[in-house]
Design a protein around this motif. Structure first.
Motif, PDB file in Angstrom:
ATOM      1  N   ILE A  84       0.681  -1.289   0.162  1.00 51.48           N
ATOM      2  CA  ILE A  84       0.016  -0.106   0.008  1.00 51.48           C
ATOM      3  C   ILE A  84       0.783   1.150   0.065  1.00 51.48           C
ATOM      4  O   ILE A  84       2.115   1.330   0.511  1.00 51.48           O
ATOM      5  CB  ILE A  84      -1.143  -0.162   1.323  1.00 51.48           C
ATOM      6  CG1 ILE A  84      -1.953   1.213   1.172  1.00 51.48           C
ATOM      7  CG2 ILE A  84      -0.317   0.163   2.669  1.00 51.48           C
ATOM      8  CD1 ILE A  84      -3.092   1.060   2.224  1.00 51.48           C
ATOM      9  N   GLN A  85       0.476   2.163  -0.711  1.00 51.02           N
ATOM     10  CA  GLN A  85       1.085   3.631  -0.773  1.00 51.02           C
ATOM     11  C   GLN A  85       0.703   4.172   0.417  1.00 51.02           C
ATOM     12  O   GLN A  85      -0.490   4.501   0.790  1.00 51.02           O
ATOM     13  CB  GLN A  85       0.749   4.302  -1.930  1.00 51.02           C
ATOM     14  CG  GLN A  85       1.337   3.680  -3.398  1.00 51.02           C
ATOM     15  CD  GLN A  85       0.979   4.413  -4.670  1.00 51.02           C
ATOM     16  OE1 GLN A  85      -0.136   4.876  -4.740  1.00 51.02           O
ATOM     17  NE2 GLN A  85       1.974   4.689  -5.334  1.00 51.02           N
ATOM     18  N   VAL A  86       1.749   4.813   1.163  1.00 47.00           N
ATOM     19  CA  VAL A  86       1.384   5.704   2.492  1.00 47.00           C
ATOM     20  C   VAL A  86       2.105   6.993   2.308  1.00 47.00           C
ATOM     21  O   VAL A  86       3.350   7.059   1.780  1.00 47.00           O
ATOM     22  CB  VAL A  86       2.010   4.945   3.733  1.00 47.00           C
ATOM     23  CG1 VAL A  86       1.374   5.709   4.841  1.00 47.00           C
ATOM     24  CG2 VAL A  86       1.325   3.431   3.622  1.00 47.00           C
ATOM     25  N   GLN A  87       1.533   8.091   2.542  1.00 50.40           N
ATOM     26  CA  GLN A  87       2.074   9.471   2.577  1.00 50.40           C
ATOM     27  C   GLN A  87       1.402  10.258   3.624  1.00 50.40           C
ATOM     28  O   GLN A  87       0.060  10.497   3.444  1.00 50.40           O
ATOM     29  CB  GLN A  87       1.644   9.860   1.102  1.00 50.40           C
ATOM     30  CG  GLN A  87       2.720  11.144   0.836  1.00 50.40           C
ATOM     31  CD  GLN A  87       3.035  11.427  -0.898  1.00 50.40           C
ATOM     32  OE1 GLN A  87       1.616  11.389  -1.496  1.00 50.40           O
ATOM     33  NE2 GLN A  87       3.790  12.114  -1.220  1.00 50.40           N
ATOM     34  N   ASP A  88       2.186  10.781   4.367  1.00 49.51           N
ATOM     35  CA  ASP A  88       1.729  11.980   5.346  1.00 49.51           C
ATOM     36  C   ASP A  88       0.679  11.192   6.325  1.00 49.51           C
ATOM     37  O   ASP A  88      -0.225  11.673   6.802  1.00 49.51           O
ATOM     38  CB  ASP A  88       1.234  13.060   4.822  1.00 49.51           C
ATOM     39  CG  ASP A  88       2.121  13.586   3.797  1.00 49.51           C
ATOM     40  OD1 ASP A  88       3.540  13.580   3.960  1.00 49.51           O
ATOM     41  OD2 ASP A  88       1.892  14.406   2.849  1.00 49.51           O
ATOM     42  N   ARG A  89       1.187   9.978   6.600  1.00 45.70           N
ATOM     43  CA  ARG A  89       0.180   9.250   7.732  1.00 45.70           C
ATOM     44  C   ARG A  89       0.968   8.159   8.321  1.00 45.70           C
ATOM     45  O   ARG A  89       1.852   7.740   7.952  1.00 45.70           O
ATOM     46  CB  ARG A  89      -1.123   8.637   6.762  1.00 45.70           C
ATOM     47  CG  ARG A  89      -1.837   9.251   5.809  1.00 45.70           C
ATOM     48  CD  ARG A  89      -3.030   8.625   5.475  1.00 45.70           C
ATOM     49  NE  ARG A  89      -4.191   8.723   6.291  1.00 45.70           N
ATOM     50  CZ  ARG A  89      -5.535   8.089   5.961  1.00 45.70           C
ATOM     51  NH1 ARG A  89      -5.435   7.148   4.908  1.00 45.70           N
ATOM     52  NH2 ARG A  89      -6.280   8.218   6.853  1.00 45.70           N
ATOM     53  N   GLY A  90       0.331   7.718   9.501  1.00 43.39           N
ATOM     54  CA  GLY A  90       0.913   6.611  10.203  1.00 43.39           C
ATOM     55  C   GLY A  90       0.024   5.202   9.705  1.00 43.39           C
ATOM     56  O   GLY A  90      -1.201   5.354   9.261  1.00 43.39           O
ATOM     57  N   MET A  91       0.549   4.079   9.830  1.00 47.97           N
ATOM     58  CA  MET A  91       0.025   2.994   9.570  1.00 47.97           C
ATOM     59  C   MET A  91       0.629   1.691  10.494  1.00 47.97           C
ATOM     60  O   MET A  91       1.716   1.846  10.863  1.00 47.97           O
ATOM     61  CB  MET A  91       0.440   2.397   8.222  1.00 47.97           C
ATOM     62  CG  MET A  91      -0.110   1.211   7.722  1.00 47.97           C
ATOM     63  SD  MET A  91       0.547   0.682   5.854  1.00 47.97           S
ATOM     64  CE  MET A  91       0.966  -1.003   5.964  1.00 47.97           C
ATOM     65  N   ALA A  92      -0.425   1.049  10.941  1.00 47.98           N
ATOM     66  CA  ALA A  92      -0.064  -0.082  11.856  1.00 47.98           C
ATOM     67  C   ALA A  92      -0.911  -1.305  11.788  1.00 47.98           C
ATOM     68  O   ALA A  92      -2.033  -1.113  10.991  1.00 47.98           O
ATOM     69  CB  ALA A  92      -0.334   0.599  13.475  1.00 47.98           C
ATOM     70  N   THR A  93      -0.271  -2.471  11.985  1.00 52.83           N
ATOM     71  CA  THR A  93      -0.936  -3.724  11.657  1.00 52.83           C
ATOM     72  C   THR A  93      -0.918  -4.612  13.015  1.00 52.83           C
ATOM     73  O   THR A  93       0.296  -4.653  13.730  1.00 52.83           O
ATOM     74  CB  THR A  93      -0.238  -4.366  10.619  1.00 52.83           C
ATOM     75  OG1 THR A  93      -0.443  -3.769   9.454  1.00 52.83           O
ATOM     76  CG2 THR A  93      -0.949  -5.893  10.637  1.00 52.83           C
ATOM     77  N   SER A  94      -2.209  -5.248  13.382  1.00 59.63           N
ATOM     78  CA  SER A  94      -2.321  -6.104  14.398  1.00 59.63           C
ATOM     79  C   SER A  94      -2.918  -7.313  13.824  1.00 59.63           C
ATOM     80  O   SER A  94      -3.456  -7.596  13.086  1.00 59.63           O
ATOM     81  CB  SER A  94      -3.163  -5.369  15.446  1.00 59.63           C
ATOM     82  OG  SER A  94      -3.428  -6.274  16.605  1.00 59.63           O
ATOM     83  N   GLY A  95      -2.253  -8.290  14.420  1.00 59.38           N
ATOM     84  CA  GLY A  95      -2.877  -9.632  14.023  1.00 59.38           C
ATOM     85  C   GLY A  95      -2.511 -10.802  15.114  1.00 59.38           C
ATOM     86  O   GLY A  95      -1.529 -10.490  16.020  1.00 59.38           O
ATOM     87  N   ASN A  96      -3.244 -11.857  15.224  1.00 52.25           N
ATOM     88  CA  ASN A  96      -3.277 -12.971  16.062  1.00 52.25           C
ATOM     89  C   ASN A  96      -2.540 -14.133  15.505  1.00 52.25           C
ATOM     90  O   ASN A  96      -2.749 -15.365  15.980  1.00 52.25           O
ATOM     91  CB  ASN A  96      -4.686 -13.294  16.647  1.00 52.25           C
ATOM     92  CG  ASN A  96      -4.948 -12.324  17.560  1.00 52.25           C
ATOM     93  OD1 ASN A  96      -4.407 -11.820  18.287  1.00 52.25           O
ATOM     94  ND2 ASN A  96      -6.622 -12.161  17.548  1.00 52.25           N
ATOM     95  N   TYR A  97      -1.971 -14.082  14.440  1.00 49.74           N
ATOM     96  CA  TYR A  97      -1.274 -15.206  13.503  1.00 49.74           C
ATOM     97  C   TYR A  97       0.308 -15.545  13.988  1.00 49.74           C
ATOM     98  O   TYR A  97       0.663 -16.675  13.532  1.00 49.74           O
ATOM     99  CB  TYR A  97      -1.494 -15.314  12.093  1.00 49.74           C
ATOM    100  CG  TYR A  97      -0.968 -13.547  11.718  1.00 49.74           C
ATOM    101  CD1 TYR A  97       0.414 -13.703  11.040  1.00 49.74           C
ATOM    102  CD2 TYR A  97      -1.916 -12.783  11.565  1.00 49.74           C
ATOM    103  CE1 TYR A  97       1.007 -12.585  10.744  1.00 49.74           C
ATOM    104  CE2 TYR A  97      -1.060 -11.605  11.055  1.00 49.74           C
ATOM    105  CZ  TYR A  97       0.160 -11.519  10.689  1.00 49.74           C
ATOM    106  OH  TYR A  97       0.584 -10.200  10.267  1.00 49.74           O
TER     107      TYR A  97
END
Length: 363
Positions: free
Chosen positions: A254-267
Motif C-alpha cells: 500500500i502507498q502511504v504518504q503523510d500518515r501513520g500505519m499499523a497492523t495487528s494480528g493474531n497469527y
C-alpha cells in the motif's frame, strides 16, 4: 483516372501530426529523464538507520542532502521513551503508576498516551482498554508467569479492567482503584514511531519513513520519487511460514504518504494448550483471548499511535463492528484480512485504502 485528375497530396496533413507526435515524445523523454535524475538524487541523499528497541527492531530512511546521521539521538529518545512506557522495566513511569495510587508525570509521553487511549476507548465502546494488563499477564502475554486460568479467575481479573477509574490532566494521573493497572503495549510502538518521526522532521527533514516492529510513519516521498510503499504480510503462522521456506510473505502493498500505519494480528503471537489456540489479543469485556475470524487489521490514521490503537481494537471487535467504527471516523482507513466459514481468506478495505493498494491479491 488521368494523371491530371488525381487529388494533390496535402503535406500539412502529414507534417503537423508528425511534429506533434515528436513533441509529445520529446516531452515524455524529458520528463522521464527528470524523474530518473530526481530518483538518482534522492537515492544519493538517502540516510539509513537501524537498531533495536521494545524487543524488536527499528528501520529509518530519510532524504537529507546534508547526510546527517541521527542514530545517537534516536537511540537516546527511545531509551527515554521505554523508561516511560515499558511494563518490563520496574522503575518505568508506567510501573510506578501501577504500583501506586497516582503519578505526577516524569516525561512528556504519559499524558499523550492517556489522551489517545481515552479517545479510542470511547470511540470503540471499550474494545480498546489499556487497563487490561492483569488479564494480559494472567494469560501469559505480559511480564511474569502465566496463571492457571479458570472461569472464576477470568471473572475476578476482568473486574480489574476499569479505565473509567483513571482520571488525569496535563500534569498528573490518579486512579480511584489502586489495583487497576495500565498497559500501553497496544499503542506504545506506534507512539514510539511518532516520537522518532517528530524529532527527525524537526531537523528539517521532509521525506522520511520510520518503522518499529511493523508500525510505520511515512512523510513526503521515497528515494523512488513517489509515495512510500509498505507491505502487508500474509497472515501466516510460524509453521506456515516455515513450510513456505521462511522469509517474509507479502499479501499486498500500500502507498502511504503523510500518515501513520499499523497492523495487528493474531497469527504469530499465540500458544496452544490442550489442543486449543490462545492468541495474544485479549477482549477486555469477555476476559478471554479473541476468537474472531479476523486475522489481520491494518489501519491508516493521522499518526501511528492512533493507527496502532485502532488496529488492536479492530482485532477485538471483529470485521462487522470495525466497519461501523470506520464509517463513523473518516480520518481512518483500513485493510482487514479475515477468513470466511470455509477458511478462505477475504479482504475488506475502505475506499481510500483500496485505491492506494499495489498488486492487491484478489480473494
Amino acid at each position: 483516372m488521368s494523371q491530371q485528375s488525381r487529388p494533390k497530396l496535402n503535406l500539412k496533413s502529414f507534417i503537423y501530426p508528425a511534429i506533434l507526435l515528436l513533441l509529445m515524445w520529446a516531452v515524455h523523454l524529458y520528463r522521464d529523464h527528470q524523474h530518473q535524475q530526481n530518483v538518482s538524487e534522492h537515492t544519493k541523499n538517502m540516510v539509513y538507520l537501524e537498531g533495536e528497541t521494545m524487543g524488536t527492531y527499528y528501520h529509518i530512511k530519510y532524504i537529507d542532502p546534508q547526510g546527517r546521521n541521527f542514530k545517537t539521538q534516536v537511540d537516546s529518545l527511545l531509551v527515554a521513551f521505554n523508561q516511560s512506557q515499558s511494563t518490563y522495566i520496574p522503575t518505568s513511569e508506567i510501573s510506578v503508576f501501577n504500583k501506586n495510587h497516582g503519578l505526577t508525570y516524569q516525561s512528556p509521553y504519559f499524558y499523550q498516551v492517556l489522551k489517545t487511549s481515552k479517545q479510542v476507548y470511547e470511540a470503540t465502546d471499550g474494545a480498546f482498554d489499556p487497563t487490561v494488563l492483569p488479564l494480559v499477564k494472567a494469560w501469559g502475554f505480559g511480564p511474569g508467569k502465566k496463571d492457571e486460568m479458570t472461569p472464576h479467575k477470568v471473572d475476578s481479573l476482568k473486574a480489574l479492567v476499569d479505565f473509567k477509574s483513571i482520571s488525569f490532566d496535563s500534569l498528573a494521573a490518579q486512579k480511584s482503584r489502586p489495583e487497576v493497572q495500565l498497559d500501553f503495549s497496544a499503542l506504545a510502538k506506534g507512539y514510539g514511531v511518532d516520537v522518532v518521526t517528530d524529532y527527525i522532521r524537526a531537523q528539517g527533514i521532509d521525506n522520511i519513513m520510520v518503522e518499529i516492529g511493523g508500525e510505520v510513519d511515512c512523510y513526503g516521498i521515497s528515494d523512488k520519487n513517489q509515495a512510500w510503499v509498505i507491505g502487508i504480510d500474509e497472515p501466516l503462522t510460524a509453521d506456515e511460514l516455515k513450510a513456505r521456506g521462511g522469509g517474509r510473505q507479502l499479501f499486498a502493498a500500500i502507498q502511504v504518504q503523510d500518515r501513520g500505519m499499523a497492523t495487528s494480528g493474531n497469527y504469530r503471537n499465540y500458544y496452544i494448550e490442550n489442543g486449543k489456540k490462545y492468541a495474544h489479543t485479549i477482549d477486555p469485556k469477555s476476559g478471554y483471548p479473541v476468537q474472531h475470524s479476523i486475522l489481520s487489521a491494518t489501519v491508516l490514521a493521522p499518526n501511528c499511535m492512533i493507527a496502532d490503537a485502532y488496529a488492536t481494537a479492530f482485532m477485538v471487535m471483529g470485521v462487522e463492528k470495525a466497519k461501523t467504527v470506520l464509517q463513523q471516523h473518516p480520518e481512518l482507513d483500513a485493510y482487514l484480512i479475515y477468513s470466511d466459514e470455509n477458511g478462505k481468506l477475504k479482504v475488506y478495505a475502505t475506499k481510500k485504502a483500496e485505491q492506494s493498494m499495489i498488486n492487491i491479491r484478489k480473494s
